[in-house]
Design a protein around this motif. Sequence first.
Motif, mmCIF file in Angstrom:
data_model
loop_
_atom_site.group_PDB
_atom_site.id
_atom_site.type_symbol
_atom_site.label_atom_id
_atom_site.label_comp_id
_atom_site.label_asym_id
_atom_site.label_seq_id
_atom_site.Cartn_x
_atom_site.Cartn_y
_atom_site.Cartn_z
ATOM 1 N N LEU A 52 0.828 -1.211 0.000
ATOM 2 C CA LEU A 52 0.000 0.000 0.000
ATOM 3 C C LEU A 52 0.859 1.255 0.000
ATOM 4 C CD1 LEU A 52 -2.700 -0.839 2.707
ATOM 5 C CD2 LEU A 52 -3.023 -0.700 0.237
ATOM 6 N N GLY A 53 0.402 2.241 -0.775
ATOM 7 C CA GLY A 53 1.022 3.551 -0.747
ATOM 8 C C GLY A 53 0.367 4.407 0.332
ATOM 9 N N GLU A 54 0.632 5.678 0.305
ATOM 10 C CA GLU A 54 0.044 6.629 1.248
ATOM 11 C C GLU A 54 -1.454 6.759 0.981
ATOM 12 O OE1 GLU A 54 1.702 8.553 3.666
ATOM 13 O OE2 GLU A 54 3.411 7.239 3.232
ATOM 14 N N THR A 55 -2.239 6.962 2.036
ATOM 15 C CA THR A 55 -3.668 7.200 1.847
ATOM 16 C C THR A 55 -3.875 8.616 1.340
ATOM 17 O OG1 THR A 55 -3.970 7.848 4.150
ATOM 18 C CG2 THR A 55 -4.413 5.546 3.593
ATOM 19 N N VAL A 67 -8.410 6.503 -0.235
ATOM 20 C CA VAL A 67 -7.843 5.363 -0.947
ATOM 21 C C VAL A 67 -6.324 5.352 -0.803
ATOM 22 C CG1 VAL A 67 -9.705 5.328 -2.658
ATOM 23 C CG2 VAL A 67 -7.622 6.592 -3.147
ATOM 24 N N ALA A 68 -5.741 4.205 -1.100
ATOM 25 C CA ALA A 68 -4.288 4.062 -1.149
ATOM 26 C C ALA A 68 -3.949 3.315 -2.427
ATOM 27 C CB ALA A 68 -3.781 3.287 0.064
ATOM 28 N N ASP A 69 -2.999 3.828 -3.187
ATOM 29 C CA ASP A 69 -2.546 3.108 -4.375
ATOM 30 C C ASP A 69 -1.934 1.789 -3.926
ATOM 31 O OD1 ASP A 69 -3.328 5.025 -6.239
ATOM 32 O OD2 ASP A 69 -1.425 6.095 -6.109
ATOM 33 N N ILE A 70 -2.058 0.760 -4.778
ATOM 34 C CA ILE A 70 -1.436 -0.522 -4.486
ATOM 35 C C ILE A 70 -0.406 -0.839 -5.565
ATOM 36 C CG2 ILE A 70 -3.221 -1.507 -3.007
ATOM 37 C CD1 ILE A 70 -4.383 -2.967 -5.367
ATOM 38 N N PHE A 71 0.712 -1.409 -5.123
ATOM 39 C CA PHE A 71 1.854 -1.684 -5.974
ATOM 40 C C PHE A 71 2.200 -3.162 -5.927
ATOM 41 C CE2 PHE A 71 2.058 2.576 -4.319
ATOM 42 C CZ PHE A 71 2.424 3.353 -5.407
ATOM 43 N N GLY A 76 7.128 -3.415 -8.274
ATOM 44 C CA GLY A 76 6.825 -2.050 -7.831
ATOM 45 C C GLY A 76 5.864 -1.282 -8.708
ATOM 46 N N SER A 77 5.321 -1.917 -9.745
ATOM 47 C CA SER A 77 4.374 -1.230 -10.631
ATOM 48 C C SER A 77 3.070 -0.953 -9.902
ATOM 49 C CB SER A 77 4.049 -2.102 -11.854
ATOM 50 O OG SER A 77 5.191 -2.314 -12.626
ATOM 51 N N ILE A 78 2.497 0.221 -10.148
ATOM 52 C CA ILE A 78 1.178 0.509 -9.595
ATOM 53 C C ILE A 78 0.164 -0.325 -10.370
ATOM 54 C CG2 ILE A 78 0.845 2.539 -11.059
ATOM 55 C CD1 ILE A 78 -0.757 3.748 -8.705
ATOM 56 N N VAL A 79 -0.684 -1.054 -9.650
ATOM 57 C CA VAL A 79 -1.653 -1.937 -10.303
ATOM 58 C C VAL A 79 -3.100 -1.555 -9.999
ATOM 59 C CG1 VAL A 79 -0.099 -3.915 -10.568
ATOM 60 C CG2 VAL A 79 -1.415 -3.649 -8.444
#
Length: 124
Positions: A52-55, A67-71, A76-79
């Motif tokens: 998880l990235g930053e909210t 939301v939080a981006d997921i990688f 390490g690609s954002i999916v």
Amino acid sequence: MGRVFVVSLEGRVYSCRHCGTHLALTQDIASKSFHCRHGKAYLFNKVVNVTLGETDERVMMTGLHTVADIFCTRCGSIVGWKYETAHEKSQKYKEGKSVLDRHKISGPDGSNYWVSGGSDPDDV
């Protein structure tokens, strides 16, 4: 940071299009009616092998969401992204679920939505 262990899934699997890491099973799809800036996206009850990235507070088509981006843990690609909080009562069902961008993943049959010109073999 410790060693990252990758979970291998059994069955019809969606994978990272860049490195092939397993991300989700077809049986965990909650909805195929989602969209993102690249086109189609699927809402999943469960995804694996992501960090998880930053909210972030984002205003989406259905209202305000945290939301939080997921990688992908391997490359390490954002999916996609994970819904942490839905601020509107009608959207609460999304909380804790993740969206995978069909442009960023390969389908269970190895198809890549981003290559196939938009046709999606899972829609049949």
